[in-house]
Design a protein around this motif. Sequence first.
Motif, PDB file in Angstrom:
ATOM      1  N   MET A   1       0.815  -1.230   0.000  1.00 17.64           N
ATOM      2  CA  MET A   1       0.000   0.000   0.000  1.00 17.64           C
ATOM      3  C   MET A   1       0.842   1.269   0.000  1.00 17.64           C
ATOM      4  N   SER A   2       2.063   1.161   0.611  1.00 25.52           N
ATOM      5  CA  SER A   2       2.840   2.394   0.771  1.00 25.52           C
ATOM      6  C   SER A   2       3.295   2.957  -0.586  1.00 25.52           C
ATOM      7  N   TRP A   3       3.316   2.089  -1.651  1.00 25.49           N
ATOM      8  CA  TRP A   3       3.711   2.591  -2.974  1.00 25.49           C
ATOM      9  C   TRP A   3       2.742   3.664  -3.462  1.00 25.49           C
ATOM     10  N   LEU A   4       1.471   3.539  -2.989  1.00 28.94           N
ATOM     11  CA  LEU A   4       0.460   4.517  -3.402  1.00 28.94           C
ATOM     12  C   LEU A   4       0.822   5.922  -2.923  1.00 28.94           C
ATOM     13  N   LEU A   5       1.435   5.967  -1.736  1.00 26.23           N
ATOM     14  CA  LEU A   5       1.757   7.274  -1.157  1.00 26.23           C
ATOM     15  C   LEU A   5       3.158   7.739  -1.519  1.00 26.23           C
ATOM     16  N   LYS A   6       4.076   6.748  -1.705  1.00 28.41           N
ATOM     17  CA  LYS A   6       5.481   7.142  -1.852  1.00 28.41           C
ATOM     18  C   LYS A   6       5.950   7.257  -3.297  1.00 28.41           C
ATOM     19  N   SER A   7       5.493   6.321  -4.171  1.00 28.50           N
ATOM     20  CA  SER A   7       6.025   6.341  -5.540  1.00 28.50           C
ATOM     21  C   SER A   7       5.308   7.390  -6.386  1.00 28.50           C
ATOM     22  N   SER A   8       5.995   7.812  -7.436  1.00 29.11           N
ATOM     23  CA  SER A   8       5.439   8.829  -8.322  1.00 29.11           C
ATOM     24  C   SER A   8       4.197   8.289  -9.033  1.00 29.11           C
ATOM     25  N   ILE A   9       4.253   7.016  -9.471  1.00 28.67           N
ATOM     26  CA  ILE A   9       3.115   6.432 -10.191  1.00 28.67           C
ATOM     27  C   ILE A   9       1.919   6.252  -9.246  1.00 28.67           C
ATOM     28  N   GLY A  10       2.221   5.927  -7.954  1.00 30.84           N
ATOM     29  CA  GLY A  10       1.160   5.790  -6.955  1.00 30.84           C
ATOM     30  C   GLY A  10       0.447   7.118  -6.742  1.00 30.84           C
ATOM     31  N   ARG A  11       1.233   8.178  -6.660  1.00 31.94           N
ATOM     32  CA  ARG A  11       0.665   9.522  -6.465  1.00 31.94           C
ATOM     33  C   ARG A  11      -0.209   9.909  -7.659  1.00 31.94           C
ATOM     34  N   LYS A  12       0.336   9.607  -8.866  1.00 30.43           N
ATOM     35  CA  LYS A  12      -0.427   9.960 -10.066  1.00 30.43           C
ATOM     36  C   LYS A  12      -1.730   9.163 -10.119  1.00 30.43           C
ATOM     37  N   PHE A  13      -1.662   7.911  -9.637  1.00 31.92           N
ATOM     38  CA  PHE A  13      -2.848   7.069  -9.628  1.00 31.92           C
ATOM     39  C   PHE A  13      -3.918   7.663  -8.700  1.00 31.92           C
ATOM     40  N   ILE A  14      -3.486   8.135  -7.527  1.00 36.98           N
ATOM     41  CA  ILE A  14      -4.436   8.756  -6.590  1.00 36.98           C
ATOM     42  C   ILE A  14      -5.021  10.041  -7.193  1.00 36.98           C
ATOM     43  N   MET A  15      -4.163  10.802  -7.893  1.00 34.90           N
ATOM     44  CA  MET A  15      -4.641  12.023  -8.572  1.00 34.90           C
ATOM     45  C   MET A  15      -5.728  11.650  -9.583  1.00 34.90           C
ATOM     46  N   ALA A  16      -5.443  10.578 -10.369  1.00 34.79           N
ATOM     47  CA  ALA A  16      -6.376  10.164 -11.415  1.00 34.79           C
ATOM     48  C   ALA A  16      -7.688   9.671 -10.801  1.00 34.79           C
ATOM     49  N   LEU A  17      -7.595   8.878  -9.733  1.00 32.31           N
ATOM     50  CA  LEU A  17      -8.794   8.312  -9.096  1.00 32.31           C
ATOM     51  C   LEU A  17      -9.644   9.419  -8.472  1.00 32.31           C
ATOM     52  N   SER A  18      -8.986  10.328  -7.722  1.00 37.53           N
ATOM     53  CA  SER A  18      -9.758  11.408  -7.093  1.00 37.53           C
ATOM     54  C   SER A  18     -10.337  12.323  -8.177  1.00 37.53           C
ATOM     55  N   GLY A  19      -9.554  12.547  -9.257  1.00 37.80           N
ATOM     56  CA  GLY A  19     -10.029  13.379 -10.373  1.00 37.80           C
ATOM     57  C   GLY A  19     -11.254  12.754 -11.017  1.00 37.80           C
ATOM     58  N   CYS A  20     -11.216  11.430 -11.166  1.00 34.78           N
ATOM     59  CA  CYS A  20     -12.324  10.700 -11.784  1.00 34.78           C
ATOM     60  C   CYS A  20     -13.608  10.864 -10.946  1.00 34.78           C
ATOM     61  N   CYS A  21     -13.475  10.709  -9.618  1.00 34.32           N
ATOM     62  CA  CYS A  21     -14.648  10.868  -8.734  1.00 34.32           C
ATOM     63  C   CYS A  21     -15.169  12.308  -8.807  1.00 34.32           C
ATOM     64  N   LEU A  22     -14.242  13.272  -8.890  1.00 36.40           N
ATOM     65  CA  LEU A  22     -14.667  14.678  -8.963  1.00 36.40           C
ATOM     66  C   LEU A  22     -15.416  14.943 -10.273  1.00 36.40           C
ATOM     67  N   VAL A  23     -14.963  14.291 -11.360  1.00 35.67           N
ATOM     68  CA  VAL A  23     -15.656  14.455 -12.651  1.00 35.67           C
ATOM     69  C   VAL A  23     -17.083  13.908 -12.547  1.00 35.67           C
ATOM     70  N   LEU A  24     -17.249  12.765 -11.845  1.00 30.10           N
ATOM     71  CA  LEU A  24     -18.600  12.207 -11.670  1.00 30.10           C
ATOM     72  C   LEU A  24     -19.485  13.188 -10.893  1.00 30.10           C
ATOM     73  N   PHE A  25     -18.901  13.805  -9.853  1.00 34.27           N
ATOM     74  CA  PHE A  25     -19.660  14.817  -9.101  1.00 34.27           C
ATOM     75  C   PHE A  25     -20.058  15.976 -10.018  1.00 34.27           C
ATOM     76  N   LEU A  26     -19.093  16.439 -10.845  1.00 33.70           N
ATOM     77  CA  LEU A  26     -19.367  17.581 -11.729  1.00 33.70           C
ATOM     78  C   LEU A  26     -20.492  17.257 -12.712  1.00 33.70           C
ATOM     79  N   LEU A  27     -20.476  16.008 -13.230  1.00 36.00           N
ATOM     80  CA  LEU A  27     -21.537  15.594 -14.167  1.00 36.00           C
ATOM     81  C   LEU A  27     -22.899  15.676 -13.486  1.00 36.00           C
ATOM     82  N   PHE A  28     -22.954  15.139 -12.264  1.00 33.71           N
ATOM     83  CA  PHE A  28     -24.215  15.155 -11.513  1.00 33.71           C
ATOM     84  C   PHE A  28     -24.648  16.592 -11.221  1.00 33.71           C
ATOM     85  N   HIS A  29     -23.677  17.410 -10.761  1.00 28.40           N
ATOM     86  CA  HIS A  29     -23.970  18.795 -10.368  1.00 28.40           C
ATOM     87  C   HIS A  29     -24.427  19.613 -11.585  1.00 28.40           C
ATOM     88  N   MET A  30     -23.787  19.372 -12.735  1.00 33.11           N
ATOM     89  CA  MET A  30     -24.150  20.098 -13.954  1.00 33.11           C
ATOM     90  C   MET A  30     -25.583  19.732 -14.372  1.00 33.11           C
TER      91      MET A  30
END
Length: 228
Positions: A1-30
């Motif tokens: 699990m620590s690769w998610l927080l420490k590695s560059s690809i893990g960080r980018k993955f979290i960015m992508a996942l949180s971004g994806c959830c935010l896009v779903l919120f934006l679709l609903f809100h729009m």
Amino acid sequence: MSWLLKSSIGRKFIMALSGCCLVLFLLFHMCMNVVSIISIEAYEAICGFLGTNWYAVLATGGLALLFIVHILYALSLTLKNKKARGNDSYAMSSSLSSVTWTSKNMFVLGVVVLVFLLLHLYDFWFKMMFAELFNLHDIVVLPEEVGGHMAMLFGSPVKVALYFIGIVALWLHLTHGVWSMFQSTGLNGRTWYPRLKCIGNIVATIICLGFLIVPIFFLAKHFLCGAC
Ligand code: HEM
């Protein structure tokens, strides 16, 4: 699990996942906001339904957490990239032809979106959910008053211009965000990358046009038919 927080690809993955959830919120809100130009009574009913109960407060908390994770990881990635490039950052970024204006300014765009979001939360969330929760009677906007509140707010060309700038920045941020999400998750092959990028651009454009149409509709209504 620590690769998610420490590695560059893990960080980018979290960015992508949180971004994806935010896009779903934006679709609903729009989609919800577009209802306001079709029937303001229906829009007020939706606001009343979503209401100020503890489920709604919990959902707002979850959403805030998503925004915070997305922003903190963006900060950490940007700082790491700057550090890695050192003094050569300008030479490197300008020599890569695939690095577009938006990708170089992704962070700045994110900041513009954040400033817009704070203004927007003050306009609506603070006066609706927060004021109702904390009994701020002088400023509270009840669900059945939200139509009048929007008419008053978007009757101002300055306010509409600020929303316009914020939403255009959001569009630029989203169109590039979708591109970098595919890069991070490895979905960047020759066949699927152009297709997914095209779908991403279409989704971002639909979201932003849906958002833009609302303040423009209320401004046009204000000037064309005054109080009608
Ligand atoms: C321009 C058209 C928009 C309109 C008319 C609009 C309307 C609203 C309204 C009425 C609320 C309050 C809901 C409530 O507390 O019950 C709200 C909350 C919110 N809006 Fe918007 N919005 C717009 C655009 C945006 C954009 C572009 C974003 C994101 C960049 C955004 C993000 C949010 C967030 C995060 C909340 C708080 C959600 C919550 O309480 O859980 N909105 N908006």
